[in-house]
Design a protein around this motif. Structure first.
Motif, PDB file in Angstrom:
ATOM      1  N   TYR A   1       0.652  -1.645   0.083  1.00  0.00           N
ATOM      2  CA  TYR A   1      -0.035   0.023   0.086  1.00  0.00           C
ATOM      3  C   TYR A   1       0.719   0.902   0.017  1.00  0.00           C
ATOM      4  O   TYR A   1       0.716   2.482  -0.196  1.00  0.00           O
ATOM      5  CB  TYR A   1      -0.846  -0.161   1.024  1.00  0.00           C
ATOM      6  CG  TYR A   1      -1.858   1.056   1.362  1.00  0.00           C
ATOM      7  CD1 TYR A   1      -2.985   1.356   0.499  1.00  0.00           C
ATOM      8  CD2 TYR A   1      -2.045   1.856   2.546  1.00  0.00           C
ATOM      9  CE1 TYR A   1      -3.873   2.412   0.299  1.00  0.00           C
ATOM     10  CE2 TYR A   1      -2.569   2.853   2.830  1.00  0.00           C
ATOM     11  CZ  TYR A   1      -3.586   2.826   1.390  1.00  0.00           C
ATOM     12  OH  TYR A   1      -4.567   4.096   2.190  1.00  0.00           O
ATOM     13  N   GLN A   2       1.782   1.106   0.201  1.00  0.00           N
ATOM     14  CA  GLN A   2       3.050   2.415   0.503  1.00  0.00           C
ATOM     15  C   GLN A   2       3.335   2.506  -1.145  1.00  0.00           C
ATOM     16  O   GLN A   2       3.141   1.837  -2.055  1.00  0.00           O
ATOM     17  CB  GLN A   2       4.423   1.831   1.405  1.00  0.00           C
ATOM     18  CG  GLN A   2       3.950   1.174   3.072  1.00  0.00           C
ATOM     19  CD  GLN A   2       2.886   1.899   3.432  1.00  0.00           C
ATOM     20  OE1 GLN A   2       3.481   3.612   3.694  1.00  0.00           O
ATOM     21  NE2 GLN A   2       2.194   2.163   4.204  1.00  0.00           N
ATOM     22  N   ALA A   3       4.338   3.605  -0.637  1.00  0.00           N
ATOM     23  CA  ALA A   3       5.163   3.799  -2.713  1.00  0.00           C
ATOM     24  C   ALA A   3       5.803   3.670  -2.550  1.00  0.00           C
ATOM     25  O   ALA A   3       7.724   3.707  -1.714  1.00  0.00           O
ATOM     26  CB  ALA A   3       4.756   5.663  -2.510  1.00  0.00           C
TER      27      ALA A   3
ATOM     28  N   GLN B   1       3.202   1.936  -4.871  1.00  0.00           N
ATOM     29  CA  GLN B   1       2.554   1.159  -4.756  1.00  0.00           C
ATOM     30  C   GLN B   1       2.537  -0.525  -5.318  1.00  0.00           C
ATOM     31  O   GLN B   1       3.341  -0.767  -6.694  1.00  0.00           O
ATOM     32  CB  GLN B   1       1.119   1.696  -4.525  1.00  0.00           C
ATOM     33  CG  GLN B   1       0.860   2.085  -3.843  1.00  0.00           C
ATOM     34  CD  GLN B   1      -0.786   2.712  -3.946  1.00  0.00           C
ATOM     35  OE1 GLN B   1      -1.141   2.761  -4.723  1.00  0.00           O
ATOM     36  NE2 GLN B   1      -1.816   2.769  -2.666  1.00  0.00           N
TER      37      GLN B   1
ATOM     38  N   LEU C   1       0.159  -3.413  -7.025  1.00  0.00           N
ATOM     39  CA  LEU C   1      -1.121  -3.324  -7.192  1.00  0.00           C
ATOM     40  C   LEU C   1      -1.624  -4.717  -7.171  1.00  0.00           C
ATOM     41  O   LEU C   1      -2.724  -5.451  -6.610  1.00  0.00           O
ATOM     42  CB  LEU C   1      -1.922  -2.731  -8.231  1.00  0.00           C
ATOM     43  CG  LEU C   1      -1.357  -1.514  -7.935  1.00  0.00           C
ATOM     44  CD1 LEU C   1      -2.273  -0.690  -9.217  1.00  0.00           C
ATOM     45  CD2 LEU C   1      -2.103  -0.373  -6.371  1.00  0.00           C
TER      46      LEU C   1
ATOM     47  N   LEU D   1      -1.047  -6.148  -3.588  1.00  0.00           N
ATOM     48  CA  LEU D   1      -2.445  -5.379  -2.491  1.00  0.00           C
ATOM     49  C   LEU D   1      -3.636  -6.044  -2.893  1.00  0.00           C
ATOM     50  O   LEU D   1      -4.308  -6.316  -1.391  1.00  0.00           O
ATOM     51  CB  LEU D   1      -2.572  -3.750  -2.115  1.00  0.00           C
ATOM     52  CG  LEU D   1      -3.353  -3.134  -2.280  1.00  0.00           C
ATOM     53  CD1 LEU D   1      -2.897  -3.008  -0.441  1.00  0.00           C
ATOM     54  CD2 LEU D   1      -3.589  -1.768  -2.439  1.00  0.00           C
TER      55      LEU D   1
ATOM     56  N   ASN E   1      -8.326   1.192  -2.313  1.00  0.00           N
ATOM     57  CA  ASN E   1      -6.520   2.124  -2.488  1.00  0.00           C
ATOM     58  C   ASN E   1      -7.090   3.483  -2.109  1.00  0.00           C
ATOM     59  O   ASN E   1      -6.855   4.264  -3.566  1.00  0.00           O
ATOM     60  CB  ASN E   1      -6.029   1.936  -3.916  1.00  0.00           C
ATOM     61  CG  ASN E   1      -5.241   2.339  -3.929  1.00  0.00           C
ATOM     62  OD1 ASN E   1      -4.148   3.109  -3.233  1.00  0.00           O
ATOM     63  ND2 ASN E   1      -3.896   2.019  -5.188  1.00  0.00           N
TER      64      ASN E   1
ATOM     65  N   ARG F   1      -4.876   6.187  -1.947  1.00  0.00           N
ATOM     66  CA  ARG F   1      -3.104   6.199  -2.111  1.00  0.00           C
ATOM     67  C   ARG F   1      -2.783   6.016  -3.986  1.00  0.00           C
ATOM     68  O   ARG F   1      -2.274   6.174  -4.329  1.00  0.00           O
ATOM     69  CB  ARG F   1      -2.197   6.065  -1.693  1.00  0.00           C
ATOM     70  CG  ARG F   1      -2.524   5.696  -0.303  1.00  0.00           C
ATOM     71  CD  ARG F   1      -0.921   5.238   0.600  1.00  0.00           C
ATOM     72  NE  ARG F   1      -0.971   5.145   2.103  1.00  0.00           N
ATOM     73  CZ  ARG F   1       0.074   5.403   3.494  1.00  0.00           C
ATOM     74  NH1 ARG F   1       0.578   4.404   2.486  1.00  0.00           N
ATOM     75  NH2 ARG F   1      -0.676   5.383   4.372  1.00  0.00           N
ATOM     76  N   THR F   2      -4.635   5.784  -4.189  1.00  0.00           N
ATOM     77  CA  THR F   2      -4.532   6.212  -6.037  1.00  0.00           C
ATOM     78  C   THR F   2      -4.157   7.194  -6.705  1.00  0.00           C
ATOM     79  O   THR F   2      -4.452   8.587  -5.415  1.00  0.00           O
ATOM     80  CB  THR F   2      -6.071   5.307  -6.465  1.00  0.00           C
ATOM     81  OG1 THR F   2      -5.132   5.755  -7.898  1.00  0.00           O
ATOM     82  CG2 THR F   2      -6.975   6.952  -6.172  1.00  0.00           C
TER      83      THR F   2
END
Length: 281
Positions: free
Chosen positions: A51-53, A55, A57, A60, A165, A167-168
């Motif tokens: 979930y961090q950068a 990401q 996907l 996730l 998500n 943080r998209t």
């Protein structure tokens, strides 16, 4: 008279931390409060490394969720335990925002003598139908949340939870989400709010409806958020009308604030002043 304590219940994908600005405003007015983390939330939440950068996907979508198996009954039991402890020190005003209203109703059904007032802030209050029924109703048809399916980050049936998500970087999804939850906020407020949210939420909202013999005895307030595009005002008004029809001798005390769904958390001064008015004189 012993001062009441406000007990706050958060909405979906949220936690006790989002109530901190509200608690600050209440403390500055000399009021006591406590914010609850529902099971699987707060420091019990799942935040996968994916979930961090940057990401990942694909990862996730498959990382197991601590929320799997947690449902409505667990939320109600948890808040009941908190309320029992707080009630030893004086009256309790139980406040719920959004999906947190489902837990309020469950607590009111189970233990009306522990709660001195229920306050629903643009929150689900199911009396004439189940949560699924209200969600599918005509009053909810205009909800801006309908266009946010692209935020779902995995198969809920496989994860045992809803995973979003937040943080998209998709500009269209972000624009739709901002319109839905904080159309009256700044860019910085919107992104700060997104960073307070959690990826996972329980699949189980339950089918519980308010019991007129228990929940129906508790004084209650509904705070309408007239600028709320995620919880349409038509749906909020139906919750109020259905509840009043269920217990005509104990109707909602209805208040209104002209703000969006999340503005009441991000800029809570007006809402804190309203809550202060509910305290016994």
């Amino acid at each position: 008279m012993t001062a009441p304590t406000f007990v706050f219940v958060h909405g979906a994908a949220s936690n006790s931390f989002t109530w901190a600005p509200m608690q600050r405003e209440l403390a500055l007015r000399g009021h006591r409060s406590l914010a609850v983390d529902l099971p699987g939330h707060g420091f019990g939440a799942t935040f996968p490394a994916a979930y961090q950068a940057p990401q990942d996907l694909a990862a996730l979508a498959t990382v197991p969720s601590a929320m799997a198996g947690i449902g409505h009954a667990d939320n109600v039991a948890h808040v009941l335990d908190v309320v029992r402890q707080v009630r030893e020190y004086g009256p309790v005003i139980l406040v719920g925002h959004s999906r947190g209203g489902l837990t309020l109703t469950g607590v009111g059904n189970a233990a009306p003598d522990l709660v001195d007032r229920l306050v629903y802030i643009s929150a689900w209050c199911c009396t004439a139908d189940t949560p699924a029924g209200y969600q599918a109703s005509a009053e909810n048809a205009s909800s801006a949340l309908a266009g946010l399916g692209g935020l779902v980050a995995g198969n809920p049936m496989e994860l045992g939870a809803l995973r979003f998500n937040w943080r998209t970087a998709d500009p269209e999804l972000l624009a739709t989400l901002r319109e839905a939850v904080l159309a009256d906020g700044t860019d910085d407020e919107f992104y700060a709010y997104l960073n307070s949210l959690e990826p996972d939420e329980s699949l189980d909202v339950g089918e519980e409806r308010a019991d007129p013999e228990t929940w129906g005895r508790i004084p209650r307030t509904y705070v309408r958020l007239t600028g709320d595009l995620s919880m349409p005002i038509a749906l909020q008004d139906r919750f109020i009308a259905d509840a009043d029809a269920l217990t005509p001798g104990n109707r909602f005390d209805v208040r209104s604030l002209d703000v969006s769904h999340a503005a009441v958390l991000v800029r809570p001064g007006e809402a804190a002043a309203l809550l202060s008015e509910l305290l016994p004189k």
